[in-house]
Design a protein around this motif. Structure first.
Motif, mmCIF file in Angstrom:
data_model
loop_
_atom_site.group_PDB
_atom_site.id
_atom_site.type_symbol
_atom_site.label_atom_id
_atom_site.label_comp_id
_atom_site.label_asym_id
_atom_site.label_seq_id
_atom_site.Cartn_x
_atom_site.Cartn_y
_atom_site.Cartn_z
ATOM 1 N N LYS A 64 0.845 -1.193 0.000
ATOM 2 C CA LYS A 64 0.000 0.000 0.000
ATOM 3 C C LYS A 64 0.882 1.244 0.000
ATOM 4 O O LYS A 64 1.846 1.319 0.749
ATOM 5 C CB LYS A 64 -0.886 0.036 1.240
ATOM 6 N N GLU A 65 0.491 2.200 -0.829
ATOM 7 C CA GLU A 65 1.232 3.461 -0.853
ATOM 8 C C GLU A 65 0.830 4.290 0.358
ATOM 9 O O GLU A 65 -0.335 4.521 0.621
ATOM 10 C CB GLU A 65 0.939 4.244 -2.132
ATOM 11 N N ARG A 66 1.825 4.701 1.089
ATOM 12 C CA ARG A 66 1.597 5.561 2.249
ATOM 13 C C ARG A 66 2.398 6.831 2.013
ATOM 14 O O ARG A 66 3.435 6.822 1.375
ATOM 15 C CB ARG A 66 2.072 4.868 3.518
ATOM 16 N N GLY A 67 1.931 7.920 2.532
ATOM 17 C CA GLY A 67 2.523 9.217 2.224
ATOM 18 C C GLY A 67 3.885 9.469 2.809
ATOM 19 O O GLY A 67 4.041 9.562 4.011
ATOM 20 N N LEU A 68 4.873 9.565 1.975
ATOM 21 C CA LEU A 68 6.184 10.090 2.349
ATOM 22 C C LEU A 68 6.481 11.302 1.476
ATOM 23 O O LEU A 68 7.594 11.794 1.457
ATOM 24 C CB LEU A 68 7.276 9.044 2.147
ATOM 25 N N LYS A 69 5.460 11.753 0.753
ATOM 26 C CA LYS A 69 5.668 12.831 -0.215
ATOM 27 C C LYS A 69 6.132 14.117 0.458
ATOM 28 O O LYS A 69 7.090 14.734 0.035
ATOM 29 C CB LYS A 69 4.389 13.076 -0.999
ATOM 30 N N TYR A 70 5.436 14.531 1.527
ATOM 31 C CA TYR A 70 5.824 15.816 2.089
ATOM 32 C C TYR A 70 7.158 15.747 2.795
ATOM 33 O O TYR A 70 7.894 16.723 2.838
ATOM 34 C CB TYR A 70 4.713 16.463 2.904
ATOM 35 N N GLU A 71 7.541 14.569 3.318
ATOM 36 C CA GLU A 71 8.873 14.430 3.899
ATOM 37 C C GLU A 71 9.944 14.593 2.817
ATOM 38 O O GLU A 71 10.976 15.226 3.037
ATOM 39 C CB GLU A 71 9.028 13.082 4.597
ATOM 40 N N GLY A 72 9.682 14.026 1.643
ATOM 41 C CA GLY A 72 10.613 14.191 0.528
ATOM 42 C C GLY A 72 10.756 15.643 0.128
ATOM 43 O O GLY A 72 11.857 16.139 -0.115
ATOM 44 N N GLU A 73 9.622 16.353 0.071
ATOM 45 C CA GLU A 73 9.660 17.777 -0.267
ATOM 46 C C GLU A 73 10.402 18.569 0.807
ATOM 47 O O GLU A 73 11.174 19.476 0.503
ATOM 48 C CB GLU A 73 8.236 18.319 -0.422
ATOM 49 N N MET A 74 10.169 18.210 2.065
ATOM 50 C CA MET A 74 10.787 18.924 3.165
ATOM 51 C C MET A 74 12.312 18.845 3.083
ATOM 52 O O MET A 74 13.002 19.826 3.321
ATOM 53 C CB MET A 74 10.317 18.351 4.507
ATOM 54 N N TYR A 75 12.816 17.685 2.736
ATOM 55 C CA TYR A 75 14.264 17.505 2.681
ATOM 56 C C TYR A 75 14.824 17.646 1.272
ATOM 57 O O TYR A 75 16.006 17.424 1.051
ATOM 58 C CB TYR A 75 14.646 16.159 3.298
ATOM 59 N N GLY A 76 13.973 18.009 0.322
ATOM 60 C CA GLY A 76 14.428 18.222 -1.045
ATOM 61 C C GLY A 76 14.911 16.958 -1.722
ATOM 62 O O GLY A 76 15.847 16.980 -2.520
ATOM 63 N N ARG A 77 14.288 15.840 -1.410
ATOM 64 C CA ARG A 77 14.685 14.544 -1.961
ATOM 65 C C ARG A 77 13.513 13.875 -2.662
ATOM 66 O O ARG A 77 12.359 14.060 -2.287
ATOM 67 C CB ARG A 77 15.171 13.615 -0.847
ATOM 68 N N LYS A 78 13.832 13.054 -3.632
ATOM 69 C CA LYS A 78 12.817 12.324 -4.380
ATOM 70 C C LYS A 78 12.383 11.088 -3.594
ATOM 71 O O LYS A 78 13.212 10.374 -3.036
ATOM 72 C CB LYS A 78 13.388 11.909 -5.735
ATOM 73 N N VAL A 79 11.076 10.849 -3.572
ATOM 74 C CA VAL A 79 10.506 9.669 -2.926
ATOM 75 C C VAL A 79 9.670 8.932 -3.964
ATOM 76 O O VAL A 79 8.830 9.530 -4.626
ATOM 77 C CB VAL A 79 9.624 10.059 -1.722
ATOM 78 N N THR A 80 9.919 7.636 -4.110
ATOM 79 C CA THR A 80 9.217 6.816 -5.092
ATOM 80 C C THR A 80 8.608 5.609 -4.389
ATOM 81 O O THR A 80 9.262 4.989 -3.543
ATOM 82 C CB THR A 80 10.188 6.318 -6.183
ATOM 83 N N PHE A 81 7.376 5.280 -4.755
ATOM 84 C CA PHE A 81 6.718 4.095 -4.212
ATOM 85 C C PHE A 81 6.743 2.989 -5.252
ATOM 86 O O PHE A 81 6.458 3.210 -6.424
ATOM 87 C CB PHE A 81 5.273 4.416 -3.837
ATOM 88 N N LEU A 82 7.107 1.788 -4.830
ATOM 89 C CA LEU A 82 7.137 0.618 -5.697
ATOM 90 C C LEU A 82 6.190 -0.413 -5.090
ATOM 91 O O LEU A 82 6.454 -0.939 -4.003
ATOM 92 C CB LEU A 82 8.564 0.070 -5.778
ATOM 93 N N LYS A 83 5.065 -0.649 -5.770
ATOM 94 C CA LYS A 83 4.062 -1.574 -5.231
ATOM 95 C C LYS A 83 4.483 -3.011 -5.500
ATOM 96 O O LYS A 83 4.569 -3.443 -6.652
ATOM 97 C CB LYS A 83 2.689 -1.305 -5.842
ATOM 98 N N LYS A 84 4.742 -3.723 -4.418
ATOM 99 C CA LYS A 84 5.118 -5.137 -4.497
ATOM 100 C C LYS A 84 4.565 -5.850 -3.280
ATOM 101 O O LYS A 84 4.592 -5.322 -2.171
ATOM 102 C CB LYS A 84 6.644 -5.310 -4.482
ATOM 103 N N ASP A 85 4.100 -7.061 -3.488
ATOM 104 C CA ASP A 85 3.754 -7.934 -2.375
ATOM 105 C C ASP A 85 4.963 -8.837 -2.183
ATOM 106 O O ASP A 85 5.220 -9.730 -2.990
ATOM 107 C CB ASP A 85 2.501 -8.749 -2.705
ATOM 108 N N LEU A 86 5.735 -8.586 -1.159
ATOM 109 C CA LEU A 86 7.019 -9.262 -0.989
ATOM 110 C C LEU A 86 6.896 -10.748 -0.665
ATOM 111 O O LEU A 86 7.904 -11.444 -0.618
ATOM 112 C CB LEU A 86 7.854 -8.550 0.078
ATOM 113 N N LYS A 87 5.686 -11.231 -0.493
ATOM 114 C CA LYS A 87 5.510 -12.679 -0.326
ATOM 115 C C LYS A 87 5.953 -13.400 -1.592
ATOM 116 O O LYS A 87 6.428 -14.519 -1.550
ATOM 117 C CB LYS A 87 4.049 -13.021 -0.056
ATOM 118 N N ARG A 88 5.777 -12.720 -2.750
ATOM 119 C CA ARG A 88 6.028 -13.386 -4.030
ATOM 120 C C ARG A 88 6.771 -12.541 -5.054
ATOM 121 O O ARG A 88 7.351 -13.073 -5.978
ATOM 122 C CB ARG A 88 4.689 -13.807 -4.630
ATOM 123 N N GLU A 89 6.748 -11.233 -4.920
ATOM 124 C CA GLU A 89 7.174 -10.371 -6.027
ATOM 125 C C GLU A 89 8.537 -9.709 -5.874
ATOM 126 O O GLU A 89 8.846 -8.813 -6.613
ATOM 127 C CB GLU A 89 6.150 -9.247 -6.219
#
Length: 148
Positions: A63-88
């Protein structure tokens, strides 16, 4: 609004103002970190600390959870990669990853008679070993190419 969220929002607003006025001591770019389970709990805190330290973050989860504003705060890029680590976990590209944090984990108290224990082993063991192995193979092949 919950006190913690209000405090985080105020800290974000204060730091954004410092950034706009050029008084923010942003550290140099440290590279890119991949954090499994990086959107919540301990993984989120690890992600935020890595952002502060100068890393871009790729966080992996179901599930994508918000780290967007933390990335903006520190001037860094934040990317979400949707994976179910049980299999993917196998489809992750490690070529531009500098730091791997295997934080994702599940625990449901499954017994040997349950089928859920296979999911727990998939996330807690197979994904950690598999991702670490692929990450190290990728880094070793990069070193071989640069040495040759």
């Amino acid at each position: 609004m919950h006190y913690r969220k209000l405090k985080e929002k105020q800290e974000y607003d204060d730091n954004l103002e410092k950034l706009k006025k050029g008084r923010w001591d942003a550290r140099e770019n440290m590279g890119k970190a991949l954090v499994t389970g990086g959107g919540s709990g301990i993984g989120r805190e690890i992600s935020v600390r890595l952002l502060r330290a100068g890393y871009e973050i790729v966080y992996v989860g179901r599930k994508e959870r918000g780290l967007k504003y933390e990335g903006e705060m520190y001037g860094r890029k934040v990317t979400f990669l949707k994976k179910d680590l049980k299999r993917e976990w196998d489809g992750v590209d490690f070529r531009d990853i500098d730091l791997l944090v295997c934080n994702a984990g599940v625990g449901g108290g499954a017994t040997l008679l349950d089928t859920e224990w296979e999911d727990e082993i998939g996330v807690n063991l197979r994904s950690v070993v598999g991702m670490t192995k692929r990450f190290l193979e990728c880094k070793n092949s990069e070193e071989d190419r640069s040495a040759g």
